[in-house]
Design an enzyme around this catalytic site. Structure first.
Site, PDB file in Angstrom:
ATOM      1  N   ARG A  95      28.164  40.737  43.362  1.00 51.06           N
ATOM      2  CA  ARG A  95      29.293  39.830  43.631  1.00 51.06           C
ATOM      3  C   ARG A  95      30.077  40.298  44.860  1.00 51.06           C
ATOM      4  NH1 ARG A  95      34.288  37.931  39.621  1.00 51.06           N
ATOM      5  NH2 ARG A  95      35.471  36.894  41.250  1.00 51.06           N
ATOM      6  N   ASN A 149      27.657  32.332  35.181  1.00 44.40           N
ATOM      7  CA  ASN A 149      27.983  31.518  36.352  1.00 44.40           C
ATOM      8  C   ASN A 149      26.872  31.534  37.397  1.00 44.40           C
ATOM      9  OD1 ASN A 149      30.480  30.212  35.975  1.00 44.40           O
ATOM     10  ND2 ASN A 149      31.576  32.153  36.197  1.00 44.40           N
ATOM     11  N   CYS A 171      32.832  26.577  30.297  1.00 43.40           N
ATOM     12  CA  CYS A 171      33.742  27.127  31.298  1.00 43.40           C
ATOM     13  C   CYS A 171      35.106  27.301  30.637  1.00 43.40           C
ATOM     14  CB  CYS A 171      33.844  26.179  32.493  1.00 43.40           C
ATOM     15  SG  CYS A 171      34.969  26.752  33.791  1.00 43.40           S
ATOM     16  N   TYR A 254      39.862  25.303  40.840  1.00 41.47           N
ATOM     17  CA  TYR A 254      38.928  25.621  41.913  1.00 41.47           C
ATOM     18  C   TYR A 254      38.921  24.585  43.027  1.00 41.47           C
ATOM     19  CZ  TYR A 254      36.970  29.505  39.285  1.00 41.47           C
ATOM     20  OH  TYR A 254      36.803  30.697  38.621  1.00 41.47           O
TER      21      TYR A 254
END
Length: 462
Positions: A95, A149, A171, A254
């Site tokens: 990540r 994810n 989610c 988001y």
């Protein structure tokens, strides 16, 4: 043998205590016989720490449930009734690469959005499809509940390429909205009617009261006065109020990366240059959590887990499983096959919508057509997702480049291509489907620039 068998892939996750808490809370309606926590060798230490804590949590409850730890996925899947997936290919170090390489070139690096989100999909989708193949052999009647994810794309890959329909993607963002928004207008959650539609991390919702009166604009008004309940990993840049009032819907947190791209990018680059990217911050939080988990007297979920950013994912998974098992017809927001709920997208693609969850899975609540702007956004983003998934499965470089070019958060052209090429090199260990592409790039002399490589070696160490 009576009782439910649960297998959790990525069992060494810091979220696992929340998963255990959710199962314990629902035991009377979901009588679990055994839980298997599975991880890879690189995650063995964390699996052993969190597995011991998980067993302590059950031992402190009135229920006799055995928690098994294993590196053998097939053993865990054998005869499972439900499989949950919460794994991260390449761990947090991957990540951090997703975040810092694009940031070096002035682009957003983020876990599920932009270049970083696409490369997480490239790494994750082949693994989830391998899991599905194992499920076909060892637990062909099991339900797959995914919150790895990017959840929407992973769920789409399971349906489209894995040919496995017994899957639901989850989610925590809709969960948090329905928990926190009602209080803004002096209501309880059960006094409001929510309808969500869109994609994972790219949905909108409308809200009505129990008399059918739309209260979306009332909530929007209060969001500019009160705590708006953003997830811990989203920087709070206010949406343009005129935008929300025009669409008469509430975007998910988001959406800031798209509606407020300039401000969100500036903030992300500031963190990149100072305190570190979100992945680096999460790594510190996770290290602290695992130190807590080592405490032999700790047998409950610590409050610090709420700071992790994905709080309530696991509880949503537990409620989904309980709803399927007991045919509860609970209303939950899930990623599932569209089947006409969002008419602006094909019926066979995966969307994130409000649904009733029971023994047959999700029964979607129809949302209807979206307004012009939102329909345009949605169709572009779905096309980008489908190309990303196709590239992850086929390993085709041109398809990956098409997806990159389509993504609104990636500057198309030479720099965008450079970012993609460097990410391929940086993640080559976890991209077997792209082996030919990576070999070709290396033959052409493509490398992660020395300055970035030195930076990554420092920030991912330890």
């Amino acid at each position: 043998m009576t009782g439910v068998k649960i297998a959790t892939i990525g069992g060494g996750s810091s979220y696992t205590p929340e998963l255990m808490e959710g199962f314990i809370k629902r035991y009377e309606e979901l009588p679990i016989r055994e839980i298997w926590l599975v991880d890879v060798e690189a995650g063995r230490e964390k699996l052993e720490i969190v597995g011991a804590m998980a067993q302590r949590m059950w031992d402190a409850s009135p229920y006799k449930v055995k928690v098994h730890l294993t590196m053998d996925r097939k053993e865990a899947l054998q005869g499972a009734d439900f499989v949950t997936t919460q794994f991260r290919v390449g761990l947090l170090e991957a990540r951090i690469k997703d975040e810092r390489i694009p940031a070096y070139y002035g682009m957003l690096g983020q876990e599920t959005n932009g270049a970083g989100g696409m490369f997480k999909a490239f790494r994750t989708i082949p693994v989830i499809l391998d899991i599905v193949e194992d499920m076909k052999r060892y637990c062909p009647d099991a339900w797959l509940v995914n919150f790895a994810n990017p959840s929407g794309m992973v769920t789409e890959a399971v349906v489209r390429y894995g040919k496995w329909d017994k899957v639901i993607g989850l989610c925590n963002v809709p969960v948090m909205a329905t928990m926190l928004e009602p209080g803004l207008i002096g209501k309880e959650t059960d006094e409001l009617i929510y309808k969500f539609a869109g994609l994972n991390h790219f949905h909108w919702h409308k809200v009505a009261d129990n008399h059918g009166q739309d209260v979306t604009l009332d909530l929007i008004d209060k969001m500019y006065q009160e705590d708006n309940g953003l997830p811990k990993n989203i920087y709070d840049i206010p949406f343009e109020r005129d935008l929300l009032e025009q669409m008469k819907m509430i975007p998910c947190a988001y959406h800031r990366y798209y509606y407020q791209e300039e401000e969100m990018l500036a903030h992300a680059l500031e963190e990149y240059q100072t305190i570190g990217t979100r992945g680096q911050q999460v790594k510190q939080t996770e290290n602290e959590l695992f130190e807590l988990y080592k405490d032999p007297n700790l047998n409950y979920k610590p409050e610090q887990l709420l700071q992790r950013g994905g709080a309530y994912y696991s509880d949503a998974a537990c409620e989904t499983i309980a709803s399927i098992y007991a045919n509860k017809e609970t209303q939950i927001v899930v990623s599932t096959k569209n089947e006409g709920a969002v008419p602006d997208l094909p019926a066979d693609c995966v969307v994130e919508v409000t649904a009733y969850i029971g023994a047959q899975g999700a029964r979607n609540v129809a949302f209807g057509p979206l307004p012009t702007a939102e329909r345009g956004w949605l169709q572009v983003m779905k096309a980008m997702e489908l190309l990303t998934i196709e590239a992850a499965v086929t390993g085709d470089y041109g398809t990956a480049l098409q997806a990159f070019t389509l993504n609104p958060l990636i500057v198309s052209g030479a720099t965008g291509k450079r970012v993609m090429d460097e990410l391929f090199i940086a993640h080559k260990e976890f991209l077997p489907n792209f082996a030919e592409t990576i070999a070709k790039l290396e033959a052409e002399g493509v490398t992660v620039q020395d300055e970035i490589a030195r930076d990554l070696s420092l920030v991912t160490a330890g």
